[in-house]
Design an enzyme around this catalytic site. Structure first.
Site, short mmCIF file in Angstrom:
data_model
loop_
_atom_site.label_atom_id
_atom_site.label_comp_id
_atom_site.label_asym_id
_atom_site.label_seq_id
_atom_site.Cartn_x
_atom_site.Cartn_y
_atom_site.Cartn_z
CD GLU A 102 94.81 33.24 -1.29
OE1 GLU A 102 93.61 33.07 -1.81
OE2 GLU A 102 94.92 33.97 -0.44
N PRO A 115 100.44 32.70 -10.81
CG PRO A 115 97.86 33.24 -10.67
CD PRO A 115 99.14 33.30 -9.90
CD1 TRP A 116 98.67 31.65 -17.01
CD2 TRP A 116 96.93 33.16 -17.21
NE1 TRP A 116 97.64 30.87 -17.32
CE2 TRP A 116 96.52 31.74 -17.36
CE3 TRP A 116 96.34 34.27 -17.53
CZ2 TRP A 116 94.95 31.74 -17.77
CZ3 TRP A 116 94.88 34.10 -17.77
CH2 TRP A 116 94.37 32.76 -18.02
CB CYS A 124 90.49 33.49 -8.93
SG CYS A 124 91.38 34.80 -7.88
CB ALA A 150 94.07 20.68 -11.26
CD GLU A 178 88.89 28.93 -11.93
OE1 GLU A 178 89.84 27.97 -11.88
OE2 GLU A 178 89.13 30.18 -11.35
CE LYS A 185 106.77 28.10 -11.96
NZ LYS A 185 106.32 28.94 -13.07
N PRO A 186 107.00 33.18 -11.46
CG PRO A 186 107.94 35.02 -12.90
CD PRO A 186 108.38 33.70 -11.84
CD GLU A 220 105.62 28.03 -17.14
OE1 GLU A 220 104.87 28.69 -16.38
OE2 GLU A 220 105.14 26.83 -17.70
P1 NAD Z 1 98.01 27.10 -12.96
O1 NAD Z 1 97.62 26.35 -11.80
O2 NAD Z 1 98.30 26.26 -14.30
O3 NAD Z 1 99.73 27.62 -12.83
C1 NAD Z 1 100.03 28.41 -11.84
C2 NAD Z 1 101.35 28.52 -11.54
O4 NAD Z 1 101.75 27.26 -11.24
C3 NAD Z 1 102.10 28.88 -13.02
O5 NAD Z 1 103.31 29.62 -12.40
C4 NAD Z 1 102.75 27.32 -13.36
O6 NAD Z 1 103.88 27.56 -14.03
C5 NAD Z 1 102.83 26.51 -11.91
N1 NAD Z 1 102.56 25.14 -12.02
C6 NAD Z 1 102.31 24.60 -13.03
N2 NAD Z 1 102.25 23.25 -12.79
C7 NAD Z 1 103.10 22.99 -11.54
C8 NAD Z 1 103.80 22.16 -10.91
N3 NAD Z 1 103.56 20.76 -11.06
N4 NAD Z 1 104.40 22.37 -9.76
C9 NAD Z 1 104.53 23.71 -9.30
N5 NAD Z 1 104.28 24.60 -10.06
C10 NAD Z 1 103.46 24.53 -11.11
O7 NAD Z 1 97.34 28.27 -13.20
P2 NAD Z 1 97.06 29.47 -14.41
O8 NAD Z 1 96.51 28.92 -15.34
O9 NAD Z 1 98.32 30.21 -14.26
O10 NAD Z 1 96.19 30.58 -13.67
C11 NAD Z 1 94.80 30.48 -13.43
C12 NAD Z 1 94.31 29.72 -12.11
O11 NAD Z 1 94.93 30.51 -10.98
C13 NAD Z 1 92.83 29.69 -12.03
O12 NAD Z 1 92.39 28.70 -11.71
C14 NAD Z 1 92.60 30.98 -11.05
O13 NAD Z 1 91.50 30.83 -10.32
C15 NAD Z 1 93.68 30.84 -10.31
N6 NAD Z 1 93.98 31.96 -9.38
C16 NAD Z 1 93.62 32.02 -8.09
C17 NAD Z 1 93.66 33.20 -7.47
C18 NAD Z 1 93.24 33.45 -6.00
O14 NAD Z 1 93.64 34.35 -5.13
N7 NAD Z 1 92.75 32.50 -5.49
C19 NAD Z 1 94.21 34.43 -8.06
C20 NAD Z 1 94.69 34.25 -9.22
C21 NAD Z 1 94.30 33.30 -9.95
#
Ligand code: NAD
Length: 506
Positions: free
Chosen positions: A262, A162-163, A296, A243, A394, A187-188, A190
Site C-alpha cells: 500500500e 507508516p506514521w 495517502c 520509494a 506526493e 513494525k510500526p 519509529e
Molecule cells: P516510509 O516509506 O518512509 O516508511 C514506512 C515504514 O517503512 C516505516 O515503518 C519505516 O520505518 C519503514 N522502512 C523505512 N525504510 C525501510 C527499509 N529499507 N526496509 C523496511 N522498512 C523500512 O513512509 P512514511 O514516511 O512512514 O509514511 C508516509 C508514506 O506512507 C506516504 O508515501 C503515504 O502515501 C504512504 N501511505 C500509504 C497508505 C496506503 O494505504 N496506500 C496509507 C498510509 C500511508
C-alpha cells in the site's frame, strides 16, 4: 466528560520497553535509542531502545510457535476472541485517542471521532468476518473425483506501517491477518510506536494467545529489512512510501514471499462545471487538510472545469483561512502540526520551489506563535502546469493545487496523469458524467460528490505505483490466505481411466 489538557504519560506507560513479544513488553536490544518528540511542541516525550535483528528473531519465533494453535482454533473461537478485543478497545478508547493525538499531533476530535472508533469498528468487522472465510463449493468436475477448495492461513506475516495513522495502520495489518488464522510481527514507524503497543496489549487483555500479535519498534533499514528478509516470515505487508516499497519488494522477492504493498498517492479531485460548488469547496478543504494532509488518499490535485475555476480558487482559499490551527488537545483545534519539523520543512520546500512557476493563493508559511511545533498553514496553489513538481509529486502536507480544464476528456486525462492510483473523486450532478469518471479514472477508490470516507466493509488499495493488494473488507482475505485444491477419487478402482496415457491398452 474529557479533560482536554490531559496528556498520556508515555514514560510510565512504556517503562517495561517498547517491544511487545510473546504477550509482554520487553526492551529492544539494538543498542540504539530513539526519542519520540511531541510534534506540537518539540518536547521529548519518550526515549526507548530500538529493536534490532535479535528482537525481530524473537518476535518471529513467538509468532511461529503460536501459529499451529491459533490457525487450528475454530473460526468461532477466533471470532469470540476478536469480539472481546473490540470490547477492550472500546473500554480503553480515551487512552488510545490521547496517545495517538500526543505522538502524531492530531487534533483530539479527529482521534476521538475517526481513528479510534474506526479501529473498534474494524475489529468488530473482522471478528464477524472470521466466521465467513469461504472456499469454492465442492463438485464432481472430472466426473470421477470430488474437488473442493480449502482456504488456509499462510503462517507468520511480517508487516511494516507508516506514521500517519499508526493505530489504524496497525489495525488494518493485524486484523485480517489474525482473523484468517495467521500470526503477525508488526513494525510500526519509529516516530509513532505508542498505539501499536497499546493495541497488542489490548489483544492480550482480550485473551488472544501470546505470540499471535507481536510488535517490534525498530529502524527501517535495520529491523524492517531483517523482518522482510526473515526466512520464517511467509508474507510481507507494507504500507508506506513508493520509494521504500520498491526496496521492500526487492528483498521480499529475493526470499519468495507473498507481497502486499500500500504505497503513496496523489489523489485527483475533479470538479465538472455542473457541480454543486459549495459542496466541492467544502469537500476540497476537508479532503485536503484531513490529518494535516498526511493522508495517502487526501485530495491533492483539484481539476476544475474552466467556468467554475476562479470562484473555486477564491472560495477554497477563504475557507482554508478559517481553519483553526493549535494545541491538538484543545477541543476547538481543527488542524494540528505535521509529524515532525523535518516533514514540515520538506513540505515548505515543495511550496517554495513552486513560487517560481505557480501562484501561492494562501498559506505557504509557518503560522506565527506556533513556531515551536511542526505547524504549516493550509496552502492553496493555483496556475501550476500539469508536469510541474507540485502537481506530480506526493507532498504529504496541507497543500492543495488547483488546475483548470476545458473538456470532460481533458479532466479525466489529467486526473490519470501521475504514476499514482490510490483514490480520486468526481464532483458533478450529472449521472452520466459522474459514472464515466468512476469507470475511467484509474484508482482503487473513486468517490462521487465526497472525498475521504472509508468503511470496514469496503476494500482499500491502489492501482499503478500506489501498490497492489487490499486492506479492510473481506477482500483482504485474498492477501492473508492461500487456497488449496483437494481432490478425492470416487471410482475406487486400481486402473483409473486416465492411466491409459501410461499403460496404453495393456
Ligand atoms: P516510509 O516509506 O518512509 O516508511 C514506512 C515504514 O517503512 C516505516 O515503518 C519505516 O520505518 C519503514 N522502512 C523505512 N525504510 C525501510 C527499509 N529499507 N526496509 C523496511 N522498512 C523500512 O513512509 P512514511 O514516511 O512512514 O509514511 C508516509 C508514506 O506512507 C506516504 O508515501 C503515504 O502515501 C504512504 N501511505 C500509504 C497508505 C496506503 O494505504 N496506500 C496509507 C498510509 C500511508
Amino acid at each position: 466528560m474529557h479533560n482536554p489538557g490531559h496528556r498520556f504519560q508515555a514514560q510510565d506507560r512504556f517503562a517495561a520497553g517498547a517491544q511487545y513479544i510473546a504477550g509482554r513488553p520487553v526492551k529492544g536490544t539494538s543498542g540504539r535509542n530513539h526519542t519520540v518528540v511531541d510534534p506540537a511542541t518539540g518536547d521529548d516525550l519518550h526515549t526507548y531502545q530500538l529493536a534490532g535483528p535479535d528482537d525481530v528473531d524473537a518476535a518471529v519465533r513467538a509468532a511461529r510457535e503460536t501459529f499451529p494453535g491459533w490457525s487450528g482454533a475454530t473460526p468461532g473461537e477466533r471470532s469470540d476472541a476478536m469480539h472481546r478485543f473490540a470490547a477492550v478497545l472500546a473500554d480503553r478508547a480515551e487512552e488510545f485517542a490521547q496517545a495517538e493525538s500526543l505522538q502524531c499531533g492530531k487534533p483530539i476530535k479527529l482521534t476521538r471521532e475517526f481513528d479510534v472508533p474506526g479501529t473498534i469498528d474494524n475489529t468488530a468487522f473482522f471478528a464477524g468476518a472470521a466466521r465467513h472465510l469461504q472456499g469454492q463449493s465442492a463438485g464432481e468436475y472430472s466426473g470421477d473425483h470430488t474437488s473442493y477448495v480449502r482456504r488456509e492461513a499462510i503462517g507468520v506475516v511480517g508487516s511494516i506501517a507508516p506514521w500517519n495513522y499508526p493505530l489504524q495502520m496497525a489495525a488494518w495489518k493485524v486484523l485480517p491477518a489474525i482473523a484468517a488464522g495467521n500470526t503477525i510481527v508488526l513494525k510500526p514507524a519509529e516516530l509513532t510506536p505508542f498505539t501499536s503497543l497499546l493495541f497488542a496489549e489490548a489483544a492480550t487483555a482480550a485473551g488472544i494467545p501470546d505470540g499471535v500479535v507481536n510488535i517490534v519498534t525498530g529502524a527501517g533499514r535495520d529491523a524492517g529489512e531483517h523482518l522482510v528478509g526473515h526466512p520464517d516470515v511467509v508474507m510481507t505487508s507494507f504500507t508506506g512510501s513508493t520509494a521504500v516499497g520498491k526496496r521492500v519488494a526487492e528483498i521480499a522477492t529475493s526470499t519468495v514471499k507473498r507481497l502486499h504493498l500500500e504505497l503513496g498517492g496523489k489523489a485527483p479531485f475533479v470538479v465538472f462545471d455542473d457541480a454543486d460548488l459549495e459542496a466541492a469547496v467544502h469537500g476540497a478543504v476537508a479532503g485536503s487538510l484531513i490529518n494535516t494532509g498526511q493522508d495517502c488518499t487526501a485530495a491533492t490535485r483539484a481539476y476544475v472545469q474552466r467556468p467554475l475555476y476562479e470562484e473555486f480558487v477564491s472560495r477554497t482559499a477563504e475557507l482554508m483561512e478559517s481553519v483553526r490551527l493549535g494545541d491538538p488537545f484543545a477541543p476547538d483545534t481543527d488542524l494540528g502540526p505535521l509529524i515532525s519539523v523535518a516533514q514540515r520543512d520538506r513540505v515548505a520546500g515543495f511550496v517554495d520551489r513552486a513560487r517560481s512557476y505557480a501562484r501561492v493563493v494562501t498559506g505557504g508559511e509557518i503560522p506565527k506563535g506556533l513556531e515551536r511545533g511542526a505547524y504549516y498553514r493550509p496552502t492553496l496553489i493555483a496556475d501550476a502546469a500539469q508536469d510541474s513538481e507540485i502537481v506530480q509529486s506526493e507532498i504529504f502536507g496541507p497543500v492543495l493545487v488547483v488546475v483548470p480544464f476545458d473538456s470532460d476528456d481533458e479532466g479525466i486525462r489529467l486526473a490519470n496523469d501521475t504514476p499514482y492510483g490510490l483514490a480520486a473523486s468526481a464532483w458533478s450532478r450529472d449521472l452520466y458524467r459522474a459514472n464515466r469518471a468512476t469507470r475511467e479514472i484509474k484508482a482503487g477508490c473513486v468517490w462521487v460528490n465526497d472525498h475521504i470516507p472509508i468503511i470496514s466493509e469496503m476494500p482499500h488499495g491502489g492501482y499503478k505505483a500506489s501498490g497492489f493488494g487490499k486492506d479492510m473488507s473481506s477482500y483482504s482475505f485474498e492477501e492473508y490466505t492461500q487456497i488449496k485444491h483437494v481432490m478425492f477419487d470416487n471410482t475406487a478402482v486400481a486402473r483409473k481411466d486416465w492411466h491409459r496415457t501410461i499403460f496404453g491398452d495393456r
